[in-house]
Write a protein that holds these residues in place. Structure first.
Motif, PDB file in Angstrom:
ATOM      1  N   TRP A 127      -8.568   0.929  -5.823  1.00 20.11           N
ATOM      2  CA  TRP A 127      -7.331   1.577  -6.259  1.00 20.11           C
ATOM      3  C   TRP A 127      -7.284   1.667  -7.781  1.00 20.11           C
ATOM      4  CZ3 TRP A 127      -2.924   1.653  -9.028  1.00 20.11           C
ATOM      5  CH2 TRP A 127      -1.879   2.446  -8.572  1.00 20.11           C
ATOM      6  N   ARG A 185      -8.193  -3.407  -3.804  1.00 22.99           N
ATOM      7  CA  ARG A 185      -7.559  -3.477  -5.127  1.00 22.99           C
ATOM      8  C   ARG A 185      -8.464  -2.862  -6.183  1.00 22.99           C
ATOM      9  NH1 ARG A 185      -6.874  -9.386  -6.636  1.00 22.99           N
ATOM     10  NH2 ARG A 185      -6.093  -9.340  -4.486  1.00 22.99           N
ATOM     11  N   MET A 202      -3.600  -4.181 -14.810  1.00 26.89           N
ATOM     12  CA  MET A 202      -4.189  -4.053 -13.472  1.00 26.89           C
ATOM     13  C   MET A 202      -5.604  -4.635 -13.438  1.00 26.89           C
ATOM     14  SD  MET A 202      -3.046  -0.172 -12.500  1.00 26.89           S
ATOM     15  CE  MET A 202      -1.358   0.400 -12.688  1.00 26.89           C
ATOM     16  N   LEU A 224      -0.400  -4.922  -6.619  1.00 29.49           N
ATOM     17  CA  LEU A 224      -1.842  -4.895  -6.400  1.00 29.49           C
ATOM     18  C   LEU A 224      -2.375  -6.246  -5.927  1.00 29.49           C
ATOM     19  CD1 LEU A 224      -3.066  -2.773  -9.443  1.00 29.49           C
ATOM     20  CD2 LEU A 224      -3.364  -2.204  -7.033  1.00 29.49           C
ATOM     21  N   THR A 225      -1.768  -7.343  -6.365  1.00 25.14           N
ATOM     22  CA  THR A 225      -2.255  -8.662  -5.960  1.00 25.14           C
ATOM     23  C   THR A 225      -2.111  -8.888  -4.464  1.00 25.14           C
ATOM     24  OG1 THR A 225      -0.100  -9.715  -6.361  1.00 25.14           O
ATOM     25  CG2 THR A 225      -1.627  -9.602  -8.213  1.00 25.14           C
ATOM     26  N   CYS A 275      -8.029  -8.016 -10.930  1.00 29.77           N
ATOM     27  CA  CYS A 275      -9.157  -7.655 -10.073  1.00 29.77           C
ATOM     28  C   CYS A 275     -10.189  -8.775 -10.076  1.00 29.77           C
ATOM     29  CB  CYS A 275      -9.790  -6.351 -10.552  1.00 29.77           C
ATOM     30  SG  CYS A 275      -8.716  -4.910 -10.357  1.00 29.77           S
ATOM     31  N   ARG A 296       0.828  -1.200   0.000  1.00 31.03           N
ATOM     32  CA  ARG A 296       0.000   0.000   0.000  1.00 31.03           C
ATOM     33  C   ARG A 296       0.870   1.260   0.000  1.00 31.03           C
ATOM     34  NH1 ARG A 296      -2.461  -1.447   4.203  1.00 31.03           N
ATOM     35  NH2 ARG A 296      -4.022  -2.715   3.129  1.00 31.03           N
ATOM     36  N   THR A 300       1.317  -4.068 -10.986  1.00 30.03           N
ATOM     37  CA  THR A 300       0.280  -5.095 -11.033  1.00 30.03           C
ATOM     38  C   THR A 300       0.526  -6.172  -9.995  1.00 30.03           C
ATOM     39  OG1 THR A 300      -0.072  -4.673 -13.393  1.00 30.03           O
ATOM     40  CG2 THR A 300      -0.859  -6.768 -12.524  1.00 30.03           C
ATOM     41  N   LEU A 360      -2.916  -6.615  -2.150  1.00 36.47           N
ATOM     42  CA  LEU A 360      -3.990  -5.914  -1.459  1.00 36.47           C
ATOM     43  C   LEU A 360      -5.252  -6.774  -1.406  1.00 36.47           C
ATOM     44  CD1 LEU A 360      -3.703  -2.320  -2.980  1.00 36.47           C
ATOM     45  CD2 LEU A 360      -2.658  -3.200  -0.879  1.00 36.47           C
TER      46      LEU A 360
END
Length: 631
Positions: free
Chosen positions: A447, A444, A463, A436-437, A467, A408, A433, A439
């Motif tokens: 964001w 995610r 990205m 992000l995995t 998700c 973060r 990317t 979070l």
């Protein structure tokens, strides 16, 4: 002595010579059959382009003569086979007690499997059924259905062609797919468990597991070790240790990677021994696994080295991070997984520093920087242009250690003006990317939505792929708004085809009504790509149709009320179904059917073979200007 004479046999008078050798009857001069390959070549090219290598009777065409010769050749080859003892009758297929698919869902699966080889195109308004098959399989798996026996061959063929389908396809197919796979070499992947769910049957005793480990194929052994680690990590480690010294280097690497399942501190002694392995790749993997254990001896050693290189500059007035990269890569560092030779274009010292920081537990940096949290540490300036190298290493450490606080902090605010420049700073190996995995799913999605709102879709494609599906709000709305803005700006439409494909698979089907107004052809702005308006309209029509088809698919999978149609295998096809059945040597038949589903849409154009309608809303003008999207 009287000479003896040997009687000479009577001779047959020679046939009178003729000027035309072909006048002899053909029945007296049989010719050798043409090779099968020549017959096939003539059939493929056509008798008009290649003369068939066969005799043509009077009044017979070349094509008919070729087919006759092929039939004779087939009978000849079959007749030449020696009789063999009858094979042992296969055991009966095991029972699958799971509930059958509802009849509508069964027809839908038949349609999806029949369409999978059609090769979808991004043009046209019809949904791409090939890309919907994985979603259908995942949804069916949530209900615990079993696949129809008649569709098992087609389902196995689909799983053989696409490895991404195998986990869900094999789960739906169940034990009868394993029974079928023993009768067809093309389906042997199901027996190996490659791509399928790793499980141990309840009757696997220790002796049976050991025998499978010692006698199985490599892929079977990997699947067995993964399943055993999931059930009993210590038993899996003990099984691996029994044959570890005799395994090949490439096999040791794969087996070691299987230890990620259920990794804990009890695996540390084994991994420490693997640091001395003769294979460099095995040593590197062992070091990576040990670095994910915060209390391991390797993590402590790497932390000591990294903290020696990175710390606060006590001589500066304001807090600044000072970096002094290592001057050599000694034997201890190499044993702990530090590669001494950098890739092309990287300096040795920065290469060694990055590996040390990456393998250092992130929680240890708080004390190193005076109790500051992750966000405060990341915000500190870094001296001597080491910021990119240091932050990249922290990013890789956050991904490896799955540390959400550091991920973060390193991601920062998605809408910050400087964020666009931080996506790929010069010389950076940072991958937002992957960060992000780490979070949580909801954070995610938020964001990425904020990032798209601030910077558009050009940097957000990868990205979006990480998700959760379906995209939760505000992510779905952010994607639709960005596509609408790109359309009105006259952007080159084909550059957004990848995002459109993702939206078809990932948007919430409930968003179809909101997207309806975007299906109209808009006025093209000055300087827009020629034909862009028509393409955007077509793409949005396909998107709306796909979302509605996905909603229909989920509705079809809903279990029927007790006492209603359960979709049993004996049910005959309805009037909307057309099907063909092809028998196989295993006694299983495959069928292909098409169905027409009902839809509440008011659209006028019907997509072929999809059971859903797409197109411009009834009564809507063919050309329209942009209107604000309904909430």
């Amino acid at each position: 002595m009287t000479p003896t004479t040997t009687p000479t046999p009577p001779t047959t008078p020679a046939a009178p010579a003729t000027s035309n050798a072909s006048s002899a009857p053909s029945s007296l001069t049989p010719t050798a059959p043409a090779p099968w390959a020549d017959l096939v070549s003539a059939a493929l090219l056509g008798t008009e382009r290649r003369t068939p290598p066969v005799a043509v009777r009077s009044g017979q065409g070349g094509a008919a003569a070729l087919l006759d010769a092929a039939a004779v050749s087939t009978v000849r080859r079959r007749a030449a086979l020696r009789p063999a003892p009858a094979g042992e009758r296969p055991a009966a297929a095991p029972a699958d007690l799971r509930p059958p698919l509802p009849s509508a869902a069964r027809r839908r699966l038949s349609l999806l499997l029949a369409d999978r080889g059609a090769g979808g195109s991004r043009r046209g308004t019809a949904p791409d059924l090939t890309e919907l098959l994985p979603q259908w399989l995942a949804a069916a798996g949530e209900y615990g259905y079993r696949a129809p026996e008649a569709l098992l061959p087609a389902l196995l063929d689909a799983a053989r062609a696409r490895t991404d389908l195998r986990p869900a396809a094999l789960a739906l197919a169940g034990p009868r797919a394993l029974w079928l796979s023993r009768l067809n070499d093309e389906w042997k992947f199901a027996l190996r468990g490659v791509g399928g769910p790793a499980e141990l049957s309840g009757d696997d005793n220790p002796e049976g597991v050991r025998r499978r480990w010692e006698e199985g194929l490599f892929a079977e052994r990997v699947a067995l070790l993964t399943a055993l680690r999931r059930q009993d990590p210590q038993a899996g480690l003990a099984l691996l240790a029994t044959t570890w010294p005799t395994e090949r280097a490439e096999d040791r690497l794969m087996f070691l990677d299987s230890l990620r399942e259920g990794l804990s501190g009890t695996d540390e002694p084994f991994l420490e021994q693997a640091l001395s392995d003769r294979s460099r790749n095995v040593r590197a993997t062992a070091a990576e696994l040990l670095s994910t254990l915060p209390g391991s001896a390797l993590a402590d050693r790497m932390a000591q080295r990294a903290h020696t290189c990175v710390g606060l500059d006590r001589t500066a007035g304001a807090p600044v991070i000072a970096v002094e990269a290592p001057h050599e890569c000694d034997a201890g560092m190499q044993r702990d997984g530090v590669a001494p030779k950098p890739p092309s274009g990287r300096g040795e010292r920065s290469w060694w520093l990055g590996q040390l920081v990456e393998a250092t537990p992130l929680d240890g940096w708080h004390a190193r920087f005076g109790g500051r949290d992750a966000a405060e540490i990341v915000a500190l300036p870094v001296g001597d242009d080491w910021r990119t190298e240091l932050h990249d290493a922290w990013c890789r450490a956050a991904v490896r250690q799955r540390n959400a606080d550091w991920a973060r902090a390193l991601l920062g605010a998605p809408g910050a003006p400087s964020q666009a420049a931080e996506v790929a700073p010069a010389g950076s190996s940072r991958d937002l990317t992957k960060l992000l995995t780490v979070l949580p799913g909801a954070e995610r999605a938020w964001w990425v939505a904020e990032f798209i709102a601030a910077h558009g879709l050009s940097e957000a494609f990868r990205m979006l792929g990480v998700c959760a599906v379906p995209w939760a709000e505000p992510l779905g709305g952010a994607v639709v708004d960005a596509l609408d803005i790109a359309r009105d700006a006259g952007s080159y439409p084909w550059s957004f085809s990848g995002v459109m494909g993702l939206a078809e698979r990932c948007l919430d089907p409930a968003a179809a009504g909101r997207l309806e107004m975007l299906t109209a052809v808009t006025d093209e702005p000055e300087g827009a790509s020629p034909g862009a308006g028509g393409y955007w309209s077509e793409a949005f029509q396909r998107l709306v149709g796909t979302l509605r088809l996905r909603a229909t698919m989920h509705a079809e999978l809903t279990p029927p009320p007790t006492g209603h149609d359960s979709g049993g295998e004996s049910e005959s096809a309805g009037p909307a179904d057309t099907g063909t059945s092809t028998g196989t040597d295993t006694g299983t038949s495959t069928s292909t059917s098409t169905s027409t589903s009902t839809s509440t849409s008011t659209c006028t154009d019907t997509g072929p073979d999809t059971g859903i309608t797409t197109g411009t809303p009834a009564g809507a003008p063919r050309r329209a200007t942009r209107q604000p999207l309904a909430p």
